[in-house]
Design an enzyme around this catalytic site. Structure first.
Site, mmCIF file in Angstrom:
data_model
loop_
_atom_site.group_PDB
_atom_site.id
_atom_site.type_symbol
_atom_site.label_atom_id
_atom_site.label_comp_id
_atom_site.label_asym_id
_atom_site.label_seq_id
_atom_site.Cartn_x
_atom_site.Cartn_y
_atom_site.Cartn_z
ATOM 1 C CE LYS A 15 -16.843 -5.788 -0.474
ATOM 2 N NZ LYS A 15 -17.706 -4.940 -1.302
ATOM 3 C CB THR A 61 -13.545 2.155 8.566
ATOM 4 O OG1 THR A 61 -12.563 1.855 7.593
ATOM 5 C CG2 THR A 61 -14.693 2.922 7.929
ATOM 6 C CE LYS A 65 -9.501 1.000 11.049
ATOM 7 N NZ LYS A 65 -8.711 -0.122 10.532
ATOM 8 C CG ASN A 86 -11.230 -2.753 14.329
ATOM 9 O OD1 ASN A 86 -11.197 -3.014 15.531
ATOM 10 N ND2 ASN A 86 -11.297 -3.687 13.410
ATOM 11 C CB ALA A 126 5.873 1.068 8.573
ATOM 12 C CG ASN A 149 7.209 1.738 5.344
ATOM 13 O OD1 ASN A 149 6.331 1.358 4.574
ATOM 14 N ND2 ASN A 149 7.202 2.948 5.881
ATOM 15 N NE ARG A 150 6.905 5.470 -0.081
ATOM 16 C CZ ARG A 150 5.787 5.914 -0.620
ATOM 17 N NH1 ARG A 150 5.611 5.813 -1.922
ATOM 18 N NH2 ARG A 150 4.842 6.447 0.130
ATOM 19 C CE LYS A 154 4.709 6.020 7.971
ATOM 20 N NZ LYS A 154 4.022 6.492 6.734
ATOM 21 C CE1 TYR A 214 -11.675 -5.949 1.398
ATOM 22 C CE2 TYR A 214 -13.123 -6.057 -0.511
ATOM 23 C CZ TYR A 214 -12.836 -5.574 0.744
ATOM 24 O OH TYR A 214 -13.703 -4.702 1.342
HETATM 25 P P1 ATR Z 1 -2.929 2.520 5.844
HETATM 26 O O1 ATR Z 1 -3.823 3.025 6.916
HETATM 27 O O2 ATR Z 1 -3.640 1.869 4.690
HETATM 28 O O3 ATR Z 1 -1.810 1.694 6.363
HETATM 29 P P2 ATR Z 1 -1.058 4.676 5.620
HETATM 30 O O4 ATR Z 1 -0.998 4.763 7.106
HETATM 31 O O5 ATR Z 1 -1.131 5.926 4.811
HETATM 32 O O6 ATR Z 1 -2.323 3.843 5.163
HETATM 33 O O7 ATR Z 1 0.183 3.783 5.138
HETATM 34 C C1 ATR Z 1 0.415 3.487 3.797
HETATM 35 C C2 ATR Z 1 1.584 2.523 3.696
HETATM 36 O O8 ATR Z 1 1.791 2.195 2.323
HETATM 37 C C3 ATR Z 1 2.898 3.115 4.182
HETATM 38 O O9 ATR Z 1 3.710 2.074 4.693
HETATM 39 C C4 ATR Z 1 3.498 3.675 2.888
HETATM 40 O O10 ATR Z 1 4.897 3.816 2.887
HETATM 41 P P3 ATR Z 1 5.572 5.150 3.520
HETATM 42 O O11 ATR Z 1 5.481 4.982 4.989
HETATM 43 O O12 ATR Z 1 6.962 5.161 3.000
HETATM 44 O O13 ATR Z 1 4.747 6.313 3.012
HETATM 45 C C5 ATR Z 1 3.117 2.575 1.936
HETATM 46 N N1 ATR Z 1 3.106 2.993 0.526
HETATM 47 C C6 ATR Z 1 2.209 3.798 -0.088
HETATM 48 N N2 ATR Z 1 2.509 3.938 -1.397
HETATM 49 C C7 ATR Z 1 3.642 3.198 -1.617
HETATM 50 C C8 ATR Z 1 4.448 2.924 -2.758
HETATM 51 N N3 ATR Z 1 4.160 3.439 -3.952
HETATM 52 N N4 ATR Z 1 5.515 2.103 -2.623
HETATM 53 C C9 ATR Z 1 5.814 1.558 -1.413
HETATM 54 N N5 ATR Z 1 5.093 1.793 -0.286
HETATM 55 C C10 ATR Z 1 4.022 2.586 -0.382
#
Ligand code: ATR
Length: 270
Positions: A15, A61, A65, A86, A126, A149-150, A154, A214
């Protein structure tokens, strides 16, 4: 005419051309802003080509980046901490890199009258999206910023970048034991249809739930927040326009009006 681009792959959905052309029209600024699909491995070539053709700046994007960051001669402090940019500015033979995602988020929160100072903020995720907003959130002097974070390591790596700030890293289950005023989703979990492991109790105690994602329909996280009666439930469209406004200002020194663009973008959402 001064040339601007947004580089990405994919890019058709962007956009940014609409937003920047609207900002330009609004401020009677003559510039040409287009999206450009860049093949993987061709990013540097695309930037150099733009510079050679009256390019004054670009947005970057996914997935470029970090490559953009590596290509810069000079970087803002925020960009150094985020490890990604960005926004590129081409001036006097130099490539300057900045990141405006954090300003976009903070300006959107403030536009919604969310109070950041002395608040307890929970940032979910993260990855790159989370990393890009941490400095801007800390600049608003919250009482605490917790990154959940999962993959805990990180979140810890981000927190370690800010040794003198009230920031900490936790697992999702740790969030059960604390209360937060503001919860910001910066994970990509919703995009893959997964729900976030955040309890109703944690959500219901917050006054604001923000999702960087969004769409026409609220995300699952925002639907949950609405059902639980959270006061401010906000999606990331305003952040998108806010980061664009900050880029536009870096290039032109003009602070564009965000509201009318946001309104027409909202109407265009499918
Ligand atoms: P972006 O650039 O959008 O931040 P990314 O760098 O790949 O993309 O990061 C994705 C984020 O979403 C990470 O924090 C990821 O958690 P992990 O670091 O544990 O991989 C989180 N994420 C993705 N899928 C998830 C899920 N199903 N449950 C919880 N966290 C998730």
């Amino acid at each position: 005419m001064d040339q601007y681009r947004v580089f990405g792959n994919p890019i058709a959905q962007s956009k940014s051309p609409f937003i920047h052309q609207s900002f330009a029209a609004q401020s009677q600024c003559l510039l040409n802003y287009q999206s450009e699909l860049v093949e993987l491995g061709q990013f540097e070539k695309a930037v150099n080509n733009l510079i050679a053709n009256n390019g004054k700046g670009a947005n970057v994007t996914a997935p470029f980046k970090e490559q953009a960051f590596a290509m810069c001669d000079e970087l803002s402090e925020k960009a150094k901490l985020a490890g990604a940019v960005n926004t590129l500015i081409f001036t006097q033979g130099i490539i300057y890199g900045d990141t405006t995602d954090g300003i976009g988020l903070v300006s959107d929160l403030l536009r919604h009258q969310v109070i950041l100072q002395d608040s307890h903020i929970l940032l979910l995720g993260a990855g790159g999206a989370a990393k890009g907003v941490v400095q801007a959130l800390l600049d608003k002097a919250p009482k605490s910023l917790t990154i959940a974070n999962r993959t805990l390591s990180k979140a810890e790596a981000i927190a370690e970048q800010y040794p003198n700030k009230p920031i900490k890293a936790v697992t999702f289950s740790d969030t059960e034991h604390s209360q937060f005023d503001i919860i910001i989703n910066a994970t990509s979990a919703g995009l893959s249809g997964d729900s976030l492991p955040i309890s109703n109790n944690t959500i219901e105690n917050a006054n604001t739930c923000y999702d960087m994602v969004y769409g026409k329909k609220p995300t699952a996280f925002l639907q949950q927040a609405r059902l639980l009666g959270v006061e401010h439930v906000i999606d990331g469209l305003g952040m998108l326009v806010g980061q664009a406004a900050a880029s536009f200002q870096l290039w032109t020194d003009i602070n564009p009006e965000v509201e009318p663009i946001l309104k027409s973008l909202r109407e265009q959402l499918v």
